[in-house]
Scaffold this motif. Structure first.
Motif, PDB file in Angstrom:
ATOM      1  N   ALA A 185       0.828  -1.200   0.000  1.00 36.99           N
ATOM      2  CA  ALA A 185       0.000   0.000   0.000  1.00 36.99           C
ATOM      3  C   ALA A 185       0.867   1.256   0.000  1.00 36.99           C
ATOM      4  CB  ALA A 185      -0.927  -0.012   1.211  1.00 36.99           C
ATOM      5  N   VAL A 186       1.935   1.246   0.790  1.00 42.89           N
ATOM      6  CA  VAL A 186       2.853   2.390   0.811  1.00 42.89           C
ATOM      7  C   VAL A 186       3.426   2.639  -0.580  1.00 42.89           C
ATOM      8  CG1 VAL A 186       5.051   3.239   1.709  1.00 42.89           C
ATOM      9  CG2 VAL A 186       3.421   2.122   3.255  1.00 42.89           C
ATOM     10  N   GLU A 187       3.839   1.577  -1.237  1.00 44.58           N
ATOM     11  CA  GLU A 187       4.444   1.703  -2.558  1.00 44.58           C
ATOM     12  C   GLU A 187       3.414   2.122  -3.615  1.00 44.58           C
ATOM     13  OE1 GLU A 187       7.682   1.110  -5.488  1.00 44.58           O
ATOM     14  OE2 GLU A 187       7.375   1.893  -3.452  1.00 44.58           O
ATOM     15  N   PHE A 188       2.233   1.539  -3.578  1.00 40.91           N
ATOM     16  CA  PHE A 188       1.198   1.907  -4.548  1.00 40.91           C
ATOM     17  C   PHE A 188       0.751   3.353  -4.342  1.00 40.91           C
ATOM     18  CE2 PHE A 188      -0.056  -2.818  -4.587  1.00 40.91           C
ATOM     19  CZ  PHE A 188       0.735  -3.069  -5.712  1.00 40.91           C
TER      20      PHE A 188
ATOM     21  N   ALA B 254       4.382   1.607 -11.788  1.00 40.68           N
ATOM     22  CA  ALA B 254       5.752   1.922 -11.375  1.00 40.68           C
ATOM     23  C   ALA B 254       6.147   1.281 -10.046  1.00 40.68           C
ATOM     24  CB  ALA B 254       5.936   3.437 -11.282  1.00 40.68           C
ATOM     25  N   ALA B 255       5.208   0.644  -9.379  1.00 39.66           N
ATOM     26  CA  ALA B 255       5.509   0.046  -8.073  1.00 39.66           C
ATOM     27  C   ALA B 255       6.543  -1.063  -8.217  1.00 39.66           C
ATOM     28  CB  ALA B 255       4.237  -0.500  -7.436  1.00 39.66           C
ATOM     29  N   SER B 256       7.473  -1.099  -7.282  1.00 39.17           N
ATOM     30  CA  SER B 256       8.559  -2.075  -7.312  1.00 39.17           C
ATOM     31  C   SER B 256       8.298  -3.187  -6.297  1.00 39.17           C
ATOM     32  CB  SER B 256       9.883  -1.382  -6.976  1.00 39.17           C
ATOM     33  OG  SER B 256      10.882  -2.320  -6.646  1.00 39.17           O
ATOM     34  N   VAL B 257       8.310  -4.423  -6.786  1.00 38.97           N
ATOM     35  CA  VAL B 257       8.146  -5.564  -5.885  1.00 38.97           C
ATOM     36  C   VAL B 257       9.300  -5.624  -4.892  1.00 38.97           C
ATOM     37  CG1 VAL B 257       8.095  -8.083  -5.762  1.00 38.97           C
ATOM     38  CG2 VAL B 257       6.761  -6.885  -7.519  1.00 38.97           C
ATOM     39  N   ASN B 258      10.505  -5.303  -5.330  1.00 35.80           N
ATOM     40  CA  ASN B 258      11.652  -5.318  -4.424  1.00 35.80           C
ATOM     41  C   ASN B 258      11.484  -4.302  -3.293  1.00 35.80           C
ATOM     42  OD1 ASN B 258      13.026  -7.362  -5.765  1.00 35.80           O
ATOM     43  ND2 ASN B 258      14.124  -5.940  -7.105  1.00 35.80           N
ATOM     44  N   THR B 259      10.951  -3.130  -3.621  1.00 32.93           N
ATOM     45  CA  THR B 259      10.701  -2.122  -2.581  1.00 32.93           C
ATOM     46  C   THR B 259       9.655  -2.610  -1.599  1.00 32.93           C
ATOM     47  OG1 THR B 259      11.286  -0.334  -4.111  1.00 32.93           O
ATOM     48  CG2 THR B 259      10.001   0.264  -2.162  1.00 32.93           C
TER      49      THR B 259
ATOM     50  N   SER C  62       1.107 -12.644  -7.828  1.00 35.10           N
ATOM     51  CA  SER C  62       1.528 -11.584  -8.741  1.00 35.10           C
ATOM     52  C   SER C  62       1.346 -10.224  -8.082  1.00 35.10           C
ATOM     53  CB  SER C  62       0.700 -11.636 -10.034  1.00 35.10           C
ATOM     54  OG  SER C  62      -0.666 -11.355  -9.737  1.00 35.10           O
ATOM     55  N   LYS C  63       1.901  -9.193  -8.723  1.00 31.91           N
ATOM     56  CA  LYS C  63       1.714  -7.828  -8.231  1.00 31.91           C
ATOM     57  C   LYS C  63       0.243  -7.432  -8.319  1.00 31.91           C
ATOM     58  CE  LYS C  63       3.322  -4.135 -10.482  1.00 31.91           C
ATOM     59  NZ  LYS C  63       4.249  -3.080 -10.986  1.00 31.91           N
ATOM     60  N   GLU C  64      -0.436  -7.888  -9.362  1.00 29.78           N
ATOM     61  CA  GLU C  64      -1.861  -7.563  -9.487  1.00 29.78           C
ATOM     62  C   GLU C  64      -2.664  -8.161  -8.340  1.00 29.78           C
ATOM     63  OE1 GLU C  64      -5.718  -8.217 -12.431  1.00 29.78           O
ATOM     64  OE2 GLU C  64      -3.692  -8.477 -13.232  1.00 29.78           O
ATOM     65  N   GLU C  65      -2.372  -9.396  -7.986  1.00 34.20           N
ATOM     66  CA  GLU C  65      -3.076 -10.025  -6.868  1.00 34.20           C
ATOM     67  C   GLU C  65      -2.808  -9.265  -5.575  1.00 34.20           C
ATOM     68  OE1 GLU C  65      -3.067 -14.273  -4.491  1.00 34.20           O
ATOM     69  OE2 GLU C  65      -2.858 -14.295  -6.682  1.00 34.20           O
ATOM     70  N   LEU C  66      -1.597  -8.775  -5.414  1.00 33.11           N
ATOM     71  CA  LEU C  66      -1.249  -7.987  -4.236  1.00 33.11           C
ATOM     72  C   LEU C  66      -2.028  -6.674  -4.235  1.00 33.11           C
ATOM     73  CD1 LEU C  66       0.391  -7.545  -1.715  1.00 33.11           C
ATOM     74  CD2 LEU C  66       2.354  -6.964  -3.150  1.00 33.11           C
ATOM     75  N   ALA C  67      -2.130  -6.027  -5.394  1.00 34.49           N
ATOM     76  CA  ALA C  67      -2.900  -4.782  -5.482  1.00 34.49           C
ATOM     77  C   ALA C  67      -4.364  -5.036  -5.139  1.00 34.49           C
ATOM     78  CB  ALA C  67      -2.777  -4.182  -6.870  1.00 34.49           C
TER      79      ALA C  67
END
Length: 231
Positions: A20-23, A30-35, A53-58
């Motif tokens: 959430a912080v990154e999004f 532009a969100a970084s999975v590593n971050t 996936s990143k989408e599932e996380l979003a």
């Protein structure tokens, strides 16, 4: 087993909050999975154990935001008070969440991304919008709307005004606290659509502090996190 489940729950919550912080800061593309991993202190294996996936996380962030909106609405819907005063309390709490709740901040950023346009029809704005509409209908029943005033118009115009106020604070150097801007938007709609009798009473008393009636204070943080980030 119970301890392992609790660790998994706390790890998942930590990943969602870091996401959430990154999004909220950078948007979805532009969100970084590593971050996100660095912010959560979780391993890559732990993240992919919970999210494919990143989408599932979003979408997990969006679901968490929906829970936050629902918690706010459920508390305020139980308050037996003037419906316009309750509506004011809800939008002030929403403004405070935008300022302090990173999950809600992320949801607001995500729903303007092409991947999540559809979430506008089922997300937090729909939750509070339905409650707002119910309150305005009750206000109409109690004689607080002007003759001919339409509750649907009231709710749509208010929702658009609040969204506009939120976006404009991001786009300008205006340092006015968001609750004041939300109050301003509500006041303009009320002046146009509330009954003269209600307006005269409101001009005398102003906004009431109904927070004690909800039995809870406004949460200022996102999901609970812990220091143990094993799966």
């Amino acid at each position: 087993m119970a301890r392992q489940q609790e660790r998994a729950r706390r790890t998942r919550a930590a990943i969602v909050e870091a996401a959430a912080v990154e999004f909220a800061r950078r948007g979805y593309a532009a969100a970084s999975v590593n971050t996100i991993l660095e912010g959560s202190h979780a391993t890559k294996g732990a993240m992919y154990f919970h999210f494919e996936s990143k989408e599932e996380l979003a979408r997990a962030v969006l679901a968490s935001a929906l829970d936050h909106y629902t918690q706010t609405n459920d508390r305020w819907k139980a308050v037996d008070a003037d419906p316009f005063q309750v509506l004011h309390s809800i939008i002030v709490e929403l403004a405070e969440r935008f300022a302090n709740d990173v999950i809600v901040q992320a949801e607001f950023r995500l729903i303007v991304e092409p991947e999540f346009y559809a979430e506008v029809r089922s997300g937090g704005s729909q939750v509070w919008g339905q409650t707002a509409h119910e309150l305005v209908l009750r206000a109409q029943t109690e004689g607080h709307l002007r003759p001919g005033a339409d509750p649907g118009t009231f709710t749509r115009v208010l929702g658009a005004a609040l969204a506009g106020q939120r976006y404009m604070l991001d786009l300008t150097a205006d340092s006015t606290p968001l609750p004041e801007r939300f109050e301003e938007a509500l006041a303009v709609v009320l002046e146009a659509m509330a009954s003269q009798e209600w307006l005269e009473g409101w001009h005398r008393t102003g906004w009431l502090d109904l927070r004690a009636d909800t039995g809870a204070e406004t949460p200022e943080n996102g999901p609970e996190t812990g220091s143990d980030h094993s799966i």
